[in-house]
Design a protein around this motif. Structure first.
Motif, PDB file in Angstrom:
ATOM      1  N   LYS A 128       0.822  -1.210   0.000  1.00 39.19           N
ATOM      2  CA  LYS A 128       0.000   0.000   0.000  1.00 39.19           C
ATOM      3  C   LYS A 128       0.851   1.252   0.000  1.00 39.19           C
ATOM      4  CE  LYS A 128      -3.863   2.170   2.453  1.00 39.19           C
ATOM      5  NZ  LYS A 128      -4.773   2.074   3.626  1.00 39.19           N
ATOM      6  N   GLN A 129       2.030   1.178   0.634  1.00 37.93           N
ATOM      7  CA  GLN A 129       2.909   2.333   0.721  1.00 37.93           C
ATOM      8  C   GLN A 129       3.846   2.431  -0.493  1.00 37.93           C
ATOM      9  OE1 GLN A 129       2.353   4.521   3.146  1.00 37.93           O
ATOM     10  NE2 GLN A 129       0.755   3.131   3.893  1.00 37.93           N
ATOM     11  N   LEU A 130       4.590   1.349  -0.747  1.00 37.62           N
ATOM     12  CA  LEU A 130       5.627   1.417  -1.779  1.00 37.62           C
ATOM     13  C   LEU A 130       5.069   1.448  -3.191  1.00 37.62           C
ATOM     14  CD1 LEU A 130       8.517  -0.896  -0.526  1.00 37.62           C
ATOM     15  CD2 LEU A 130       8.242   1.564  -0.295  1.00 37.62           C
ATOM     16  N   LEU A 131       3.901   0.846  -3.401  1.00 38.62           N
ATOM     17  CA  LEU A 131       3.351   0.796  -4.748  1.00 38.62           C
ATOM     18  C   LEU A 131       2.726   2.118  -5.183  1.00 38.62           C
ATOM     19  CD1 LEU A 131       1.920  -2.811  -4.654  1.00 38.62           C
ATOM     20  CD2 LEU A 131       3.644  -1.968  -6.244  1.00 38.62           C
ATOM     21  N   GLN A 132       2.849   3.144  -4.343  1.00 33.09           N
ATOM     22  CA  GLN A 132       2.486   4.487  -4.780  1.00 33.09           C
ATOM     23  C   GLN A 132       3.575   5.085  -5.663  1.00 33.09           C
ATOM     24  OE1 GLN A 132       1.160   7.058  -1.563  1.00 33.09           O
ATOM     25  NE2 GLN A 132       0.403   5.307  -0.398  1.00 33.09           N
ATOM     26  N   THR A 133       4.778   4.501  -5.589  1.00 29.03           N
ATOM     27  CA  THR A 133       5.878   4.930  -6.453  1.00 29.03           C
ATOM     28  C   THR A 133       5.910   4.055  -7.696  1.00 29.03           C
ATOM     29  OG1 THR A 133       7.449   3.448  -5.349  1.00 29.03           O
ATOM     30  CG2 THR A 133       7.209   5.666  -4.460  1.00 29.03           C
ATOM     31  N   ARG A 134       6.638   4.512  -8.705  1.00 27.39           N
ATOM     32  CA  ARG A 134       6.703   3.759  -9.960  1.00 27.39           C
ATOM     33  C   ARG A 134       8.125   3.741 -10.487  1.00 27.39           C
ATOM     34  NH1 ARG A 134       1.554   6.057 -13.520  1.00 27.39           N
ATOM     35  NH2 ARG A 134      -0.035   5.969 -11.842  1.00 27.39           N
ATOM     36  N   VAL A 206      -6.996  -6.418 -15.136  1.00 24.60           N
ATOM     37  CA  VAL A 206      -6.575  -5.150 -14.549  1.00 24.60           C
ATOM     38  C   VAL A 206      -5.064  -5.152 -14.338  1.00 24.60           C
ATOM     39  CG1 VAL A 206      -6.767  -3.630 -12.537  1.00 24.60           C
ATOM     40  CG2 VAL A 206      -8.808  -4.738 -13.459  1.00 24.60           C
ATOM     41  N   MET A 207      -4.497  -6.274 -13.913  1.00 23.79           N
ATOM     42  CA  MET A 207      -3.051  -6.380 -13.751  1.00 23.79           C
ATOM     43  C   MET A 207      -2.335  -6.038 -15.060  1.00 23.79           C
ATOM     44  SD  MET A 207      -2.831  -9.891 -11.501  1.00 23.79           S
ATOM     45  CE  MET A 207      -1.036  -9.965 -11.514  1.00 23.79           C
ATOM     46  N   ASN A 208      -2.810  -6.600 -16.150  1.00 20.97           N
ATOM     47  CA  ASN A 208      -2.184  -6.337 -17.442  1.00 20.97           C
ATOM     48  C   ASN A 208      -2.441  -4.917 -17.925  1.00 20.97           C
ATOM     49  OD1 ASN A 208      -2.877  -9.716 -18.647  1.00 20.97           O
ATOM     50  ND2 ASN A 208      -1.178  -8.932 -17.444  1.00 20.97           N
ATOM     51  N   ALA A 209      -3.588  -4.356 -17.559  1.00 28.44           N
ATOM     52  CA  ALA A 209      -3.875  -2.967 -17.917  1.00 28.44           C
ATOM     53  C   ALA A 209      -2.914  -2.018 -17.211  1.00 28.44           C
ATOM     54  CB  ALA A 209      -5.317  -2.618 -17.550  1.00 28.44           C
ATOM     55  N   ILE A 210      -2.549  -2.337 -15.979  1.00 28.64           N
ATOM     56  CA  ILE A 210      -1.566  -1.541 -15.236  1.00 28.64           C
ATOM     57  C   ILE A 210      -0.223  -1.578 -15.954  1.00 28.64           C
ATOM     58  CG2 ILE A 210      -0.246  -1.446 -13.081  1.00 28.64           C
ATOM     59  CD1 ILE A 210      -2.778  -2.480 -11.671  1.00 28.64           C
ATOM     60  N   ASP A 215      -1.831   4.932 -16.132  1.00 31.75           N
ATOM     61  CA  ASP A 215      -2.595   6.180 -16.090  1.00 31.75           C
ATOM     62  C   ASP A 215      -3.941   6.023 -16.790  1.00 31.75           C
ATOM     63  OD1 ASP A 215      -0.646   7.586 -14.678  1.00 31.75           O
ATOM     64  OD2 ASP A 215       0.439   8.110 -16.511  1.00 31.75           O
ATOM     65  N   LYS A 216      -3.928   5.363 -17.927  1.00 27.62           N
ATOM     66  CA  LYS A 216      -5.177   5.148 -18.655  1.00 27.62           C
ATOM     67  C   LYS A 216      -6.102   4.218 -17.865  1.00 27.62           C
ATOM     68  CE  LYS A 216      -4.955   4.818 -23.085  1.00 27.62           C
ATOM     69  NZ  LYS A 216      -4.721   4.311 -24.468  1.00 27.62           N
ATOM     70  N   ALA A 217      -5.518   3.195 -17.211  1.00 27.48           N
ATOM     71  CA  ALA A 217      -6.322   2.279 -16.408  1.00 27.48           C
ATOM     72  C   ALA A 217      -6.998   3.021 -15.254  1.00 27.48           C
ATOM     73  CB  ALA A 217      -5.444   1.147 -15.868  1.00 27.48           C
ATOM     74  N   GLU A 218      -6.260   3.935 -14.616  1.00 28.35           N
ATOM     75  CA  GLU A 218      -6.844   4.728 -13.531  1.00 28.35           C
ATOM     76  C   GLU A 218      -7.937   5.651 -14.056  1.00 28.35           C
ATOM     77  OE1 GLU A 218      -3.644   6.771 -11.678  1.00 28.35           O
ATOM     78  OE2 GLU A 218      -2.994   5.034 -10.505  1.00 28.35           O
ATOM     79  N   ALA A 219      -7.708   6.235 -15.224  1.00 27.78           N
ATOM     80  CA  ALA A 219      -8.704   7.134 -15.808  1.00 27.78           C
ATOM     81  C   ALA A 219      -9.995   6.404 -16.149  1.00 27.78           C
ATOM     82  CB  ALA A 219      -8.129   7.795 -17.067  1.00 27.78           C
ATOM     83  N   MET A 220      -9.878   5.103 -16.427  1.00 27.58           N
ATOM     84  CA  MET A 220     -11.058   4.290 -16.728  1.00 27.58           C
ATOM     85  C   MET A 220     -11.781   3.847 -15.462  1.00 27.58           C
ATOM     86  SD  MET A 220      -9.438   1.917 -19.752  1.00 27.58           S
ATOM     87  CE  MET A 220     -10.899   0.874 -19.847  1.00 27.58           C
ATOM     88  N   GLY A 221     -11.236   4.210 -14.294  1.00 26.72           N
ATOM     89  CA  GLY A 221     -11.888   3.858 -13.040  1.00 26.72           C
ATOM     90  C   GLY A 221     -11.527   2.492 -12.505  1.00 26.72           C
ATOM     91  N   LEU A 222     -10.482   1.871 -13.031  1.00 26.64           N
ATOM     92  CA  LEU A 222     -10.068   0.556 -12.545  1.00 26.64           C
ATOM     93  C   LEU A 222      -9.359   0.690 -11.194  1.00 26.64           C
ATOM     94  CD1 LEU A 222      -8.685  -1.000 -15.863  1.00 26.64           C
ATOM     95  CD2 LEU A 222     -10.939  -1.321 -14.831  1.00 26.64           C
ATOM     96  N   PRO A 223      -9.572  -0.260 -10.283  1.00 24.75           N
ATOM     97  CA  PRO A 223      -8.991  -0.171  -8.931  1.00 24.75           C
ATOM     98  C   PRO A 223      -7.518  -0.557  -8.921  1.00 24.75           C
ATOM     99  CG  PRO A 223     -10.250  -2.191  -9.126  1.00 24.75           C
ATOM    100  CD  PRO A 223     -10.435  -1.451 -10.440  1.00 24.75           C
ATOM    101  N   THR A 224      -6.686   0.249  -9.516  1.00 21.24           N
ATOM    102  CA  THR A 224      -5.276  -0.109  -9.695  1.00 21.24           C
ATOM    103  C   THR A 224      -4.534  -0.246  -8.378  1.00 21.24           C
ATOM    104  OG1 THR A 224      -4.731   2.239  -9.976  1.00 21.24           O
ATOM    105  CG2 THR A 224      -5.176   0.969 -11.974  1.00 21.24           C
ATOM    106  N   ALA A 225      -4.770   0.670  -7.439  1.00 21.53           N
ATOM    107  CA  ALA A 225      -4.043   0.623  -6.164  1.00 21.53           C
ATOM    108  C   ALA A 225      -4.361  -0.654  -5.405  1.00 21.53           C
ATOM    109  CB  ALA A 225      -4.387   1.850  -5.323  1.00 21.53           C
ATOM    110  N   ARG A 226      -5.627  -1.026  -5.369  1.00 24.12           N
ATOM    111  CA  ARG A 226      -6.025  -2.234  -4.648  1.00 24.12           C
ATOM    112  C   ARG A 226      -5.476  -3.484  -5.322  1.00 24.12           C
ATOM    113  NH1 ARG A 226     -11.958  -2.249  -4.469  1.00 24.12           N
ATOM    114  NH2 ARG A 226     -11.923  -3.542  -6.339  1.00 24.12           N
TER     115      ARG A 226
END
Length: 347
Positions: A128-134, A206-210, A215-226
């Motif tokens: 939850k913490q480290l995956l905020q970085t890329r 969703v994993m493959n979309a990430i 960015d596009k996956a997040e814009a589509m409303g996919l729960p990327t962080a989770r």
């Protein structure tokens, strides 16, 4: 079921049959077979982030080491001993710490289960913490995580400190090598079937979309962080089990050279999916098999230069075979298909 899926299941069943027979075919290579099961687990675990989502992690070594220490500690505690007392007896009195056959096996299984549960929680929290970085920021952050874990483990006296910790010796009635191998094989099968199912679900897409465009996956409303956090937590489960099996097979834990060893296990778990083809189901497995064979050859015939040979192997793979074995096979199939189509058009 189409022909492609049917052929894949045939290959899977053949591989399983060979794996089941391996201890009988290679009875003098049980240590190498156990290592192979461990390598397959950590390669598949790493590929969940590095291959399926494009997050290249050095932090999986954290789960590997924690799982190793937890399994060893569980066996000591369930045997009715104090960890501090046990680790202070490394001077030659460890023979007095004995377990019955049933206690040894049950404590090993309980340790593996606890390692899986605890590391799932750790994976969620850390992820939850480290995956905020890329990108390289994430890679460097996870690298620091692995280094810190090894140094911290070396300061805990109850776990042997910098001197490390021995696993409890198996009683005479337990054939440890066979037990560890078939436990490892069982977990590999479970992980493989889980990934087959996961790749066909919305979660897998969703994993493959990430990986393709986060960015596009997040814009589509996919729960990327989770999805990222849960994926790392699931990888942590199987990486921790692999650590427990590996430590039990080696019978000794050194905090920086075995449990949290970035130059060896930490690099190997990344290298194996690269060899086989990251982001594919079979790539990490094929890569683990090839790597284990090459490692044994290097350590047998190039001893003293084995790390040089391994470094050159990494360079060759990255430069000349970036898509690994699976990528090469895909390219060859495409070439053969185009050649067949061209010949058909000419005729």
């Amino acid at each position: 079921m189409n022909n492609k899926s049917a052929s894949q299941w045939v290959w899977a069943l053949l591989a399983l049959a060979l794996a089941l027979a391996a201890p009988f075919l290679l009875p003098h290579n049980m240590a190498q077979l156990i290592d192979l099961m461990v390598f397959i687990l950590i390669a598949l675990g790493w590929d969940m982030l590095g291959g399926q989502m494009g997050y290249n992690s050095f932090g999986n070594i954290l789960f590997f080491g924690v799982g190793m220490y937890l399994v060893a500690s569980t066996q000591v505690i369930m045997g009715g001993y104090s960890l501090a007392e046990y680790n202070s007896a490394k001077g030659g009195n460890l023979e007095s710490f004995t377990l019955t056959s049933s206690t040894f096996v049950i404590s090993l299984l309980v340790g593996l289960l606890l390692a899986a549960i605890l590391n799932f929680v750790i994976g969620l929290i850390v992820g939850k913490q480290l995956l905020q970085t890329r990108g390289h920021y994430f890679a460097v952050a996870t690298l620091g995580l692995g280094v810190a874990a090894g140094e911290f483990a070396g300061t805990i006296d109850a776990l042997g400190g910098g001197s490390g910790m021995n696993f409890v010796q198996p009683p005479a009635g337990v054939h440890l090598a066979s037990l560890l191998y078939y436990l490892g094989l069982g977990v590999v099968v479970i992980f493989f079937l889980f990934l087959v199912w996961l790749h066909r679900t919305r979660f897998g897409f969703v994993m493959n979309a990430i990986r393709d465009n986060e960015d596009k996956a997040e814009a589509m409303g996919l729960p990327t962080a989770r999805v990222k956090a849960i994926s790392w937590a699931v990888a942590a489960v199987f990486t921790a089990i692999a650590g427990g099996l590996y430590g039990a097979g080696k019978n000794f834990i050194d905090p920086t050279e075995v449990a949290f060893s970035l130059p060896t296990i930490g690099v190997w778990m990344l290298l194996m999916p690269l060899i086989g083809g990251k982001g594919t189901l079979w790539g990490p497995i094929i890569g683990a098999v090839i790597f284990q064979l090459l490692k044994e050859l290097f350590w047998t015939y190039l001893f003293g230069w084995q790390r040089v040979a391994l470094g050159l192997l990494i360079v060759i793979i990255v430069v000349f075979f970036p898509d690994g074995v699976m990528g090469g096979l895909k390219y060859l199939r495409a070439r053969v298909g185009r050649s067949g189509a061209t010949d058909g058009a000419r005729s």
